[in-house]
Design an enzyme around this catalytic site. Structure first.
Site: not given
Length: 510
Positions: A32, A187
């Site tokens: 991420d 997301e």
């Protein structure tokens, strides 16, 4: 002669810019990624989940060579977390720079949800958490003309609101602005602005083999957003990447470099041993170009490679290695982590000069939702060797471990005066006595390749004997789930303590 020198210098500069690089640019469990720029300095953060300190923080001058300069969340007041939970803790941070202030916003899935911290010096201390009311995970910030906008993904869509970044107060109602292209789990939203367009980039498909990055745009930050007809802009789910050793690419962030070029960082994982991965999701880098219709194109064909040798890069700036393998300092190096908030009295660098002392406790590596006496650093390479020199006191256990989670770890340990090897695989536990160990120091080693971990020991550090082997795939995310990767750790259990003289990690040629 002078003209020849200038010609040589010109071609040398071209060669420097076109030298290419190797992916991943940050190896091992660093998923991420999010990136920001302050002048010609770049800062990058990644998720940390159950580990403390939280949110590894990196610095670069060229986007290729990264130095870990610390962590964002270094105090228990910033990060309350229990170990032994590979689904918990810190999810998907975003880092942004605005008006000389650095902001990091993220989700603590083990606490109260979304929060941000800030600082004017990323190498120093960051603020205590400023909690945010909008739910969902993977929050991100966008600053424009005195306004601070936040996006996150409650209710399987991307929602936008304006907040006060210093107080967390929500200044506008949350508005649903995009649901993505139909992939599951929309997301990782980020907003950018270019040539009058607001671009909203997200990830879809879940952070597995079907992961992908999609993008939409609007003339108004609140929408409506128009989906890119060429979505996804990054994925390895298609035929053109079916044999790529990198899979699961997604969760990306973009940056415009100080030379005007555009780049994208994303997560992905390197497969081994039959479509398994044990390193966790790593950080990869790819160039971005904008086509004639104003849409971004990633690396020409929407994929990334291990060898990016034909990619023009910024001039390379090599950075120092900040790892500490000798335990001679007053604190552990930035590469070391605990699972959950540590019980600090169980660790000491001062009781025996030049050694790390770990005291055992009732908490074991097998235990969920607790903090065992364990420190670890990420496995960064498929082929590696990790060695430690230790001396144990007491009747407890101590040793070295390849650790994914409480239900998946391989340990080479001293128990009493016996050397043992221990394998934990879900509900299965196997423990085998290897030999008796005389008092004094012993060297313990883990070696690995794509298929097996090999455990070795030596009384003198010169002649090593194999203690056992175990398949890598039983420590993989495909077998165990979760969002982390394998750590190579030192630990103690039960009564007594162990003194570790040093720990040496080195990649092996593949």
């Amino acid at each position: 002669m002078k003209n020849l020198f200038h010609l040589f210098f010109f071609f040398a500069c071209i060669a420097c810019h076109a030298q290419g690089y190797q992916n991943p640019v940050i190896r091992g469990f660093h998923p991420d990624p999010s990136i920001c720029r302050a002048g010609s300095d770049y800062y990058l953060v990644t998720s940390s989940f159950e580990y403390f300190p939280g949110v590894p923080l990196f610095h670069s001058r060229d986007l290729v060579n990264w130095e870990q300069i610390g962590h964002v969340l270094t105090r228990e007041s910033q990060l309350k977390i229990k170990g032994g939970n590979i689904w918990g803790g810190i999810y998907a941070p975003t880092i942004r720079y605005n008006d000389s202030i650095y902001y990091m916003i993220t989700t603590n899935n083990s606490d109260k949800g979304n929060f941000l911290v800030y600082t004017d010096n990323p190498r120093g201390e960051w603020s205590d958490p400023v909690w945010i009311s909008q739910k969902g995970i993977d929050p991100s910030l966008y600053f424009e003309e005195g306004h601070c906008y936040m996006v996150s993904n409650p209710e399987n869509a991307i929602w936008l609101c304006e907040i006060d970044p210093k107080t967390g107060k929500q200044l506008t109602e949350s508005k649903r602005i995009w649901e993505g292209t139909g992939g599951r789990y929309p997301e990782g939203p980020h907003i950018y602005k270019r040539e009058g367009w607001y671009y909203l980039m997200i990830s879809e498909g879940g952070t597995e083999y079907g992961h992908k990055v999609t993008i939409a745009r609007s003339r108004n930050i609140e929408g409506p957003y128009e989906s890119n007809p060429a979505n996804p802009i990054l994925t390895h789910i298609n035929k053109n990447a079916q044999d790529n050793p990198i899979q699961g690419v997604g969760h990306a962030d973009m940056i415009q470099a100080h030379d005007g070029s555009w780049w994208l960082v994303c997560l992905g994982f390197r497969t081994q041993s039959g479509q398994h991965h044990v390193l966790g999701r790593e950080t990869f880098l790819a160039p971005v170009c904008w086509n004639k219709n104003g849409w971004p194109e990633v690396n020409g064909n929407g994929t990334v490679s291990l060898d990016m040798k034909n990619t023009k890069t910024l001039p390379q700036v090599k950075l120092k290695d900040t790892s500490d393998q000798n335990f001679n300092g007053s604190r552990l190096g930035v590469e070391w982590n605990w699972t959950g908030n540590p019980i600090k009295e169980n660790y000491s660098l001062t009781e025996r000069k030049g050694f790390l002392r770990i005291r055992g406790s009732a908490n074991k590596l097998d235990d969920f939702n607790c903090s065992p006496s364990f420190i670890g650093r990420r496995q960064e390479d498929i082929d590696f060797q990790a060695t430690t020199k230790m001396q144990k006191e007491g009747n407890g256990n101590a040793g070295i471990t390849a650790y994914l989670c409480p239900s998946a770890h391989y340990d080479l340990l001293i128990s009493g005066n016996k050397l043992k090897i221990r394998y934990r695989m879900g509900m299965l536990l196997h423990e085998k006595e290897i030999c008796k160990i005389p008092e004094g120091t012993v060297h313990l080693r883990i070696e690995a390749n794509a298929d097996v971990y090999t455990f070795l020991y030596s009384p003198d550090g010169i002649h090593y004997t194999e203690a056992g082997q175990m398949d890598t795939r039983y420590l993989s995310s495909e077998t165990n789930g979760g969002f982390t990767g394998v750590y190579l750790g030192l630990f103690a259990e039960g009564k007594g303590h162990a003194d570790f003289d040093w720990f040496e990690y080195m990649p092996l040629c593949q």
